[in-house]
Enzyme design. Structure first.
Site, mmCIF file in Angstrom:
data_model
loop_
_atom_site.group_PDB
_atom_site.id
_atom_site.type_symbol
_atom_site.label_atom_id
_atom_site.label_comp_id
_atom_site.label_asym_id
_atom_site.label_seq_id
_atom_site.Cartn_x
_atom_site.Cartn_y
_atom_site.Cartn_z
ATOM 1 N N ASN A 83 41.752 43.525 31.341
ATOM 2 C CA ASN A 83 42.970 42.816 31.757
ATOM 3 C C ASN A 83 44.066 43.412 30.890
ATOM 4 O O ASN A 83 44.362 42.932 29.804
ATOM 5 C CB ASN A 83 42.830 41.308 31.540
ATOM 6 C CG ASN A 83 41.829 40.703 32.505
ATOM 7 O OD1 ASN A 83 41.636 41.195 33.626
ATOM 8 N ND2 ASN A 83 41.157 39.640 32.090
ATOM 9 N N GLU A 119 40.805 39.588 40.152
ATOM 10 C CA GLU A 119 41.291 38.460 39.348
ATOM 11 C C GLU A 119 42.777 38.604 39.004
ATOM 12 O O GLU A 119 43.192 38.416 37.869
ATOM 13 C CB GLU A 119 40.462 38.323 38.071
ATOM 14 C CG GLU A 119 38.999 38.037 38.359
ATOM 15 C CD GLU A 119 38.170 37.758 37.096
ATOM 16 O OE1 GLU A 119 37.285 36.906 37.197
ATOM 17 O OE2 GLU A 119 38.397 38.383 36.059
ATOM 18 N N ARG A 169 36.421 50.119 37.848
ATOM 19 C CA ARG A 169 35.461 49.015 37.908
ATOM 20 C C ARG A 169 35.248 48.513 39.344
ATOM 21 O O ARG A 169 36.196 48.438 40.144
ATOM 22 C CB ARG A 169 35.904 47.858 37.023
ATOM 23 C CG ARG A 169 35.918 48.246 35.566
ATOM 24 C CD ARG A 169 36.437 47.140 34.712
ATOM 25 N NE ARG A 169 35.440 46.185 34.278
ATOM 26 C CZ ARG A 169 35.570 44.878 34.372
ATOM 27 N NH1 ARG A 169 36.622 44.347 34.960
ATOM 28 N NH2 ARG A 169 34.645 44.080 33.899
ATOM 29 N N ASP A 197 28.306 38.055 37.922
ATOM 30 C CA ASP A 197 29.106 38.135 36.691
ATOM 31 C C ASP A 197 28.292 37.832 35.437
ATOM 32 O O ASP A 197 28.458 36.772 34.851
ATOM 33 C CB ASP A 197 30.282 37.143 36.800
ATOM 34 C CG ASP A 197 31.337 37.412 35.755
ATOM 35 O OD1 ASP A 197 31.228 38.425 35.063
ATOM 36 O OD2 ASP A 197 32.270 36.600 35.647
ATOM 37 N N GLU A 204 27.846 48.406 33.630
ATOM 38 C CA GLU A 204 28.495 47.620 32.572
ATOM 39 C C GLU A 204 27.600 46.436 32.223
ATOM 40 O O GLU A 204 27.199 45.679 33.102
ATOM 41 C CB GLU A 204 29.860 47.136 33.085
ATOM 42 C CG GLU A 204 30.691 46.391 32.070
ATOM 43 C CD GLU A 204 32.105 46.079 32.605
ATOM 44 O OE1 GLU A 204 32.798 47.000 33.084
ATOM 45 O OE2 GLU A 204 32.490 44.901 32.558
ATOM 46 N N GLU A 238 29.118 35.673 26.954
ATOM 47 C CA GLU A 238 29.999 34.719 27.629
ATOM 48 C C GLU A 238 29.227 33.585 28.297
ATOM 49 O O GLU A 238 29.613 32.425 28.215
ATOM 50 C CB GLU A 238 30.846 35.460 28.681
ATOM 51 C CG GLU A 238 31.706 34.556 29.538
ATOM 52 C CD GLU A 238 32.519 35.324 30.583
ATOM 53 O OE1 GLU A 238 32.483 36.563 30.568
ATOM 54 O OE2 GLU A 238 33.182 34.658 31.399
ATOM 55 N N HIS A 272 25.812 30.728 37.612
ATOM 56 C CA HIS A 272 27.187 30.279 37.493
ATOM 57 C C HIS A 272 27.296 28.753 37.519
ATOM 58 O O HIS A 272 28.083 28.174 38.271
ATOM 59 C CB HIS A 272 28.046 30.877 38.614
ATOM 60 C CG HIS A 272 29.429 31.236 38.149
ATOM 61 N ND1 HIS A 272 30.296 30.301 37.655
ATOM 62 C CD2 HIS A 272 30.081 32.418 38.069
ATOM 63 C CE1 HIS A 272 31.432 30.896 37.307
ATOM 64 N NE2 HIS A 272 31.320 32.186 37.536
HETATM 65 O O1 GCW Z 1 33.249 37.432 33.570
HETATM 66 C C1 GCW Z 1 34.572 37.514 33.887
HETATM 67 C C2 GCW Z 1 35.238 36.978 32.671
HETATM 68 C C3 GCW Z 1 36.648 37.481 32.522
HETATM 69 C C4 GCW Z 1 36.631 38.992 32.616
HETATM 70 C C5 GCW Z 1 36.073 39.395 33.981
HETATM 71 C C6 GCW Z 1 35.963 40.902 34.133
HETATM 72 C C7 GCW Z 1 37.995 40.573 31.475
HETATM 73 O O2 GCW Z 1 35.188 35.581 32.709
HETATM 74 O O3 GCW Z 1 37.108 37.036 31.271
HETATM 75 O O4 GCW Z 1 37.894 39.545 32.407
HETATM 76 O O5 GCW Z 1 34.793 38.875 34.109
HETATM 77 O O6 GCW Z 1 34.889 41.429 33.901
HETATM 78 O O7 GCW Z 1 36.943 41.544 34.487
#
Ligand code: GCW
Length: 721
Positions: A233, A314, A347, A390, A412, A418, A537
């Site tokens: 980001n 996002e 990505r 995710d 990745e 997290e 999730h």
């Molecule tokens: O898992 C999500 C996270 C975001 C992250 C996003 C991503 C950097 O909650 O915080 O942003 O993935 O991988 O882009």
């Protein structure tokens, strides 16, 4: 790391003893796995002292100096006596390190075939006679290979391996072994649980924190060769001249350790810092701006690695803002970097602005058609997360790994936890990564595992400014494991865990065996108490720490209810042809396996199927019974981990012993929190009773639902029960 003199003094003084005869001085964790305390086993110590009496390093190049310093530091500590440096072997016991180009001695040795096998970054370690003396040779084609070989040799000593018949040839499987930092320019770290960012932007480039070198050294010790300094980001300011000077200063520290610097490129940078009216990738002015920017970057940082880009995901800007494709965007940056040898890691974690029928399908739907047209430049890699959702405790492998015939792929992984208990829960991630690396995509044939389908690994770093780097002693193991797997993706988790425990804690079998067992059990424990049987999730909104299976409202595909689909009939997301048909994105044999209730693995059952509460699973139990059993197994395993650790009192230094013990206390309470909150919530749909003897929940569902945690000092993560 500690200055050389201090390590030597400590090593020469010998360890402090406790009642159980082991080291008890509190340890702050700063030294990671690079602790070179004197070898405790006296027979091994004698063997090592006989085999190693001097160092021969003939080059003063920075990487060779780093290799020499590391060897001197390590051997002095491990052997408990100084090891002198000589210009040529003068006696038995020389450790000769170098390349054919920087060492006449090595040039004269019969190592040509082994060095060919070692390739550009690998190394050869051999015990062999040199000029009539017994010697150990660490040879490589390039200086960086020598440094990697030196760390390998030290690891052998740290883990108590015999040096007899030493004969190692090692080469990394991937040339891209990167840490991605989600570090912001204001010093915060997205999803970071180890304090502030390591990068002190305000003080750079004039003030260089000593931690930059220690960080580089730790990375080199496990073969990591690239660092993306900034968050995906992204902030365009990182590409301005003032920041590029700062980046160059970091790159200078990293260079001797073989670590290239990469940055994240904000797609709208031409507007934000370039004063252009558009960032359209087909606009000539925009293309010229990026080309000039790349020239400027390489003038400042000649070995700059390239860009990572999160676009149209996002809320991040991207080529689709201009009705262009991901390929148009990636290629524009690739063209700017190509004259300098740079790469673009684009990505695949895309997240469209409309809510899709099934979010996990978007990456394949968007990228496969572009790949089929061969649309990407050769210096573009598509970077996909291990699973299509995710970084969950368990996901099936990302279908993209079986779908891209032309474009090279990166995988990745998330080292920072997290969704896996963040700083406090002990969860060793190597088993998760091993599972995906070894998953067979059947694309194009059987035995096409994910490891074979990718060109590199990127790990979202768990490193911050905390004294112990990672926020917890055991989180260090995940940094270590990531590096080892990026070098050799077929390394078993158990071997990684064992070497880490030996290097980090002790070679005492009373420590090694139980701690390795704890680590290897820990990931499945977390899956069980958080999201068993293929659920995903179910974390609380935003911080993703505690349970939140009830999370609803807002954007649908960011809610728990979207993913769990709990109703009066049952639980789970139907991704078979009767549902979203996400299974169609896998090769036929995998699709068939996941589609049929007879063959879908239990641990992915609810990822692919909506299953009735009282339907019978292959275990013979109903879904309801099996679900309860998994939650309980998660809690029981954590209790066992806690007891096991308590049994190490006196065998581990007091600092780390108490820290880990405290965190295991938290983990145990929170495993119960996860179990109770989840079971109560599912029960509100199933209306089925708990079997006799099942540990009753401490609180009502409402109580769990109103917990706001963390950070709320009035409502700690888990209320005592
Ligand atoms: O898992 C999500 C996270 C975001 C992250 C996003 C991503 C950097 O909650 O915080 O942003 O993935 O991988 O882009």
């Amino acid at each position: 790391m500690r200055p050389l003199a201090l390590v030597t003094v400590l090593a020469l003084c010998g360890p402090l003893s406790s009642a159980r005869g082991q080291i008890s001085a509190p340890d702050d964790g700063y030294d990671l796995w690079l602790r070179y305390t004197r070898v405790a086993d006296t027979a091994r110590l004698a063997e090592y002292r006989a085999a190693i009496s001097e160092l021969v390093v003939t080059s003063g190049e920075p990487t060779m100096q780093a290799a020499r310093d590391e060897l001197a530091l390590g051997l002095n500590g491990l052997l408990g006596r100084p090891v002198p440096v000589a210009d040529a072997p003068t006696r038995d016991g020389s450790v000769v390190v170098g390349t054919p180009a920087n060492s006449r001695t090595i040039e004269a040795l019969p190592l040509a075939a082994a060095l060919r096998e070692a390739g550009p970054e690998g190394f050869v370690i051999r015990a062999l006679p040199v000029r009539g003396h017994h010697a150990i040779v660490v040879a490589a084609n390039r200086d960086i290979g020598v440094l990697y070989g030196v760390f390998h040799l030290l690891r052998l000593l740290q883990t108590g391996e015999s040096l007899a018949r030493l004969n190692v040839v090692s080469a990394p499987r991937y040339s891209l072994r990167l840490l991605d930092h989600w570090d912001n320019l204001d010093g915060t770290v997205e999803r970071g649980y180890a304090g502030a960012s390591l990068w002190e932007w305000a003080r750079l480039p004039d003030s260089i924190s000593p931690r930059y070198r220690d960080y580089a050294r730790a990375n080199a010790s496990i073969g990591i060769n690239g660092t993306v300094l900034t968050n995906v980001n992204a902030n365009a300011l990182i590409l301005t001249p003032a920041y590029l000077m700062k980046v160059a200063a970091i790159a200078r520290v990293f260079r001797p350790y073989g670590i290239k610097v990469y940055l994240t490129a904000r797609f709208s940078a031409p507007i934000e810092i370039g004063g252009l009216a558009t960032a359209d990738p087909l606009d000539a002015g925009v293309r010229a701006w990026w080309a000039a920017k790349a020239d400027e970057i390489y003038r400042t940082i000649p070995d700059f690695g390239g860009f990572v880009v999160k676009a149209n995901s996002e809320g991040q800007p991207g080529p689709q803002d201009y009705h262009r494709s991901h390929a148009d965007g990636a290629n524009m940056l690739a063209d700017a970097l190509a004259p300098h040898g740079g790469i673009v890691m684009w990505r695949a974690f895309v997240y469209s602005s409309e809510v899709p029928t099934d979010r996990v399908m978007q990456a394949v739907d968007e990228f496969e058609p572009l790949d089929a047209r061969g649309a990407f430049r050769t210096n573009v890699l598509i970077q996909a997360k291990n699973g299509p959702l995710d970084f969950q405790p368990r996901e099936p492998f990302h279908p993209l790994f079986g779908r891209m015939a032309h474009t090279p792929l990166m995988m990745e992984l998330q080292i920072t936890k997290e969704y896996l208990g963040q700083d406090t829960h002990l969860v060793f991630l190597a088993p998760l990564w091993e599972e995906v690396l070894r998953a067979d995509t059947y694309a194009p044939d059987p035995r096409s595992d994910v490891a074979a389908r990718i060109r590199g690994l990127a790990g979202v770093a768990n490193v911050g400014s905390d004294r112990d780097w990672c926020g917890s002693d055991f989180n260090q193991a995940n940094w270590y494991a990531f590096g080892r797997l990026a070098w050799d993706p077929m390394l078993p988790s158990a071997a990684i865990a064992e070497s880490w425990v030996r290097m980090t804690f002790s070679n005492d079998p009373r420590v090694v065996r139980p701690v390795v067992a704890m680590m290897l059990a820990s990931r499945e424990a977390a899956v069980n108490y958080m999201t068993p049987l293929g659920l995903a999730h179910q974390m609380a909104r935003g911080h993703h720490y505690g349970p939140g299976p009830w999370v609803a409202g807002g954007r649908a595909d960011q809610t728990s209810v979207y993913f769990n689909r709990a109703d009066s009939i049952g639980l789970g997301f139907d991704r078979t042809p009767t549902g979203s048909n996400a299974v169609r994105q896998y090769a036929a044999p995998v699709r068939a396996r996941f589609t049929s209730r007879d063959s879908v693995p239990d641990n992915l059952l609810l990822w692919f199927h909506h299953v009735g509460w009282i339907e019978h699973l292959r275990s013979g139990r109903t879904l309801w019974e099996d679900l309860l059993q998994h939650y309980q197994a998660g809690v029981d395993t954590v209790r066992w981990m806690h007891r096991t650790w308590d049994g190490l009192d006196g065998l581990v230094d007091t600092g780390r012993f108490r820290r880990v013990q405290g965190f295991l206390r938290i983990q145990e309470a929170e495993a119960r929190w996860w179990r109770d909150a989840s079971v109560l919530y599912w029960q509100s749909f199933s209306h089925l009773p708990l079997p006799p003897g099942y540990e009753a929940s401490a609180h009502s569902l409402e109580w769990y639902r109103q917990l706001r945690c963390p950070p709320d000092p009035r409502k700690p993560r888990c209320k005592p029960s």
